[in-house]
Design a protein around this motif. Structure first.
Motif, short mmCIF file in Angstrom:
data_model
loop_
_atom_site.label_atom_id
_atom_site.label_comp_id
_atom_site.label_asym_id
_atom_site.label_seq_id
_atom_site.Cartn_x
_atom_site.Cartn_y
_atom_site.Cartn_z
N PRO A 115 5.99 6.14 -14.27
CA PRO A 115 7.24 5.39 -14.09
C PRO A 115 7.92 5.84 -12.80
N VAL A 116 8.65 4.96 -12.18
CA VAL A 116 9.26 5.27 -10.89
C VAL A 116 10.23 6.45 -11.01
N GLU A 117 10.87 6.60 -12.18
CA GLU A 117 11.81 7.70 -12.37
C GLU A 117 11.11 9.05 -12.27
N LEU A 118 9.91 9.15 -12.87
CA LEU A 118 9.15 10.40 -12.80
C LEU A 118 8.68 10.66 -11.38
N THR A 133 5.49 -1.57 -12.68
CA THR A 133 5.71 -1.92 -14.08
C THR A 133 6.51 -0.79 -14.70
N ASP A 134 6.72 -0.84 -16.01
CA ASP A 134 7.45 0.24 -16.67
C ASP A 134 6.72 1.57 -16.56
N ASP A 135 5.39 1.52 -16.41
CA ASP A 135 4.59 2.75 -16.40
C ASP A 135 3.86 3.01 -15.09
N THR A 136 4.09 2.18 -14.08
CA THR A 136 3.42 2.38 -12.79
C THR A 136 4.42 2.20 -11.65
N SER A 137 4.09 2.78 -10.50
CA SER A 137 5.00 2.71 -9.36
C SER A 137 4.22 2.90 -8.07
N ARG A 138 4.88 2.60 -6.95
CA ARG A 138 4.26 2.75 -5.63
C ARG A 138 5.16 3.59 -4.73
N LEU A 139 4.50 4.49 -4.00
CA LEU A 139 5.19 5.30 -3.01
C LEU A 139 4.77 4.84 -1.62
N THR A 140 5.77 4.62 -0.74
CA THR A 140 5.50 4.29 0.67
C THR A 140 6.29 5.26 1.54
N SER A 141 5.59 5.96 2.41
CA SER A 141 6.24 6.91 3.31
C SER A 141 5.97 6.50 4.76
N HIS A 142 7.05 6.29 5.49
CA HIS A 142 6.95 5.95 6.92
C HIS A 142 7.39 7.17 7.71
N GLN A 143 6.46 7.79 8.43
CA GLN A 143 6.75 9.01 9.19
C GLN A 143 6.70 8.70 10.69
N ILE A 144 7.76 9.08 11.39
CA ILE A 144 7.89 8.82 12.83
C ILE A 144 7.91 10.15 13.57
N PHE A 145 7.03 10.28 14.56
CA PHE A 145 6.90 11.51 15.32
C PHE A 145 7.63 11.38 16.67
N GLN A 146 7.87 12.51 17.31
CA GLN A 146 8.56 12.49 18.60
C GLN A 146 7.67 11.95 19.71
N SER A 147 6.35 12.04 19.53
CA SER A 147 5.45 11.54 20.56
C SER A 147 4.13 11.13 19.93
N LEU A 148 3.39 10.32 20.65
CA LEU A 148 2.06 9.90 20.20
C LEU A 148 1.12 11.10 20.12
N GLU A 149 1.28 12.04 21.03
CA GLU A 149 0.42 13.23 21.05
C GLU A 149 0.61 14.08 19.79
N GLN A 150 1.86 14.21 19.36
CA GLN A 150 2.13 14.99 18.14
C GLN A 150 1.51 14.32 16.92
#
Length: 251
Positions: free
Chosen positions: A25-28, A109-126
């Motif tokens: 569940p998304v709460e968990l 659903t009541d028992d499933t969920s999705r996580l999306t993480s968008h990470q932005i770096f200071q440079s392309l090299e990093q």
């Protein structure tokens, strides 16, 4: 074998997207990022500080197998319960710099969920330096551990709720027995897994049967043992009604 956690890094950009579908569940799932006792278990880190509020801060510390301690810290810019966390974080004494992360928690659903993480770096090299490490494999393993841990916690919470519900039912049965069957012997057994067994001994078992149905539940299962005058009632933790019959009444 395909990793369950997907890391998408477009060429020429200084960001990455991480997505994962969980059987939780998304709460968990949200708790896995906000409860120190859960974070420490699936991340394998020590939570030194965690302020789950707008403009709060956090600091974690991980100890390597050789005893060397690694710290990372950051600031929480915005947090919306079960929906979103926007934060910055920095691994101390590394070349990766400060990163901005936007984490979205989506209910499937009541028992499933999705996580999306968008990470932005200071440079392309990093960003590219991080991707050269076994980052994809590591984050997928961590998410696997997160899911396994929370499934166990969810099961434990359900068993605890069933046990407390069973205790409540026992108290209700005792109240009924004390009020209506003071002249009869009453014995109760309770297990958080198998339900409640109630034995009432009376010389008039037919009267006892009718009164139990009258004061408890007309559909309750009743069976008789081989000894004269003993009737037993099967109650089930998994049902919602207070005196629901246990499937397969015991003999």
């Amino acid at each position: 074998m395909e990793l369950k956690t997907q890391v998408h890094a477009e060429e020429g950009r200084q960001d990455i997207f991480i997505t994962r579908d969980f059987d939780l569940p998304v709460e968990l799932l949200f708790n896995a990022y906000t409860k120190p006792e859960i974070i420490e278990q699936w991340m394998g880190t020590k939570v030194i500080k965690l302020e789950n509020k707008n403009h709060g801060s956090f600091q974690f510390e991980t100890t390597a197998s050789n005893g060397v301690k690694h710290k990372f810290n950051g600031a929480i810019h915005s947090i919306i319960e079960n929906i979103k966390i926007i934060r910055t974080y920095e691994f101390e004494n590394t070349p990766f710099g400060v990163q901005l992360e936007v984490i979205d928690f989506e209910k499937s659903t009541d028992d499933t969920s999705r996580l999306t993480s968008h990470q932005i770096f200071q440079s392309l090299e990093q960003r590219d330096a991080l991707l050269k490490l076994p980052f994809r494999h590591g984050i997928s393993i961590a998410h696997n551990k997160l899911e396994e841990l929370l499934i166990k916690l969810k099961k434990h919470d359900k068993e605890k709720q069933n046990y407390l519900l069973g205790c409540h039912r026992i108290n209700c049965i005792r109240h009924v027995a004390k009020r209506h069957w003071t002249n009869h012997s009453c014995k109760m057994e309770h297990s958080p897994f198998s339900g409640i067994r109630l034995s009432l001994v009376s010389f008039n078992t037919y009267w006892l049967m009718e009164n139990f149905r009258l004061h408890c539940n007309s559909s309750s299962k009743i069976s008789f043992s081989k000894r004269m005058g003993v009737c037993r009632f099967g109650l089930c933790n998994e049902r919602c009604s207070l005196f629901a019959p246990r499937c397969g009444a015991f003999s």
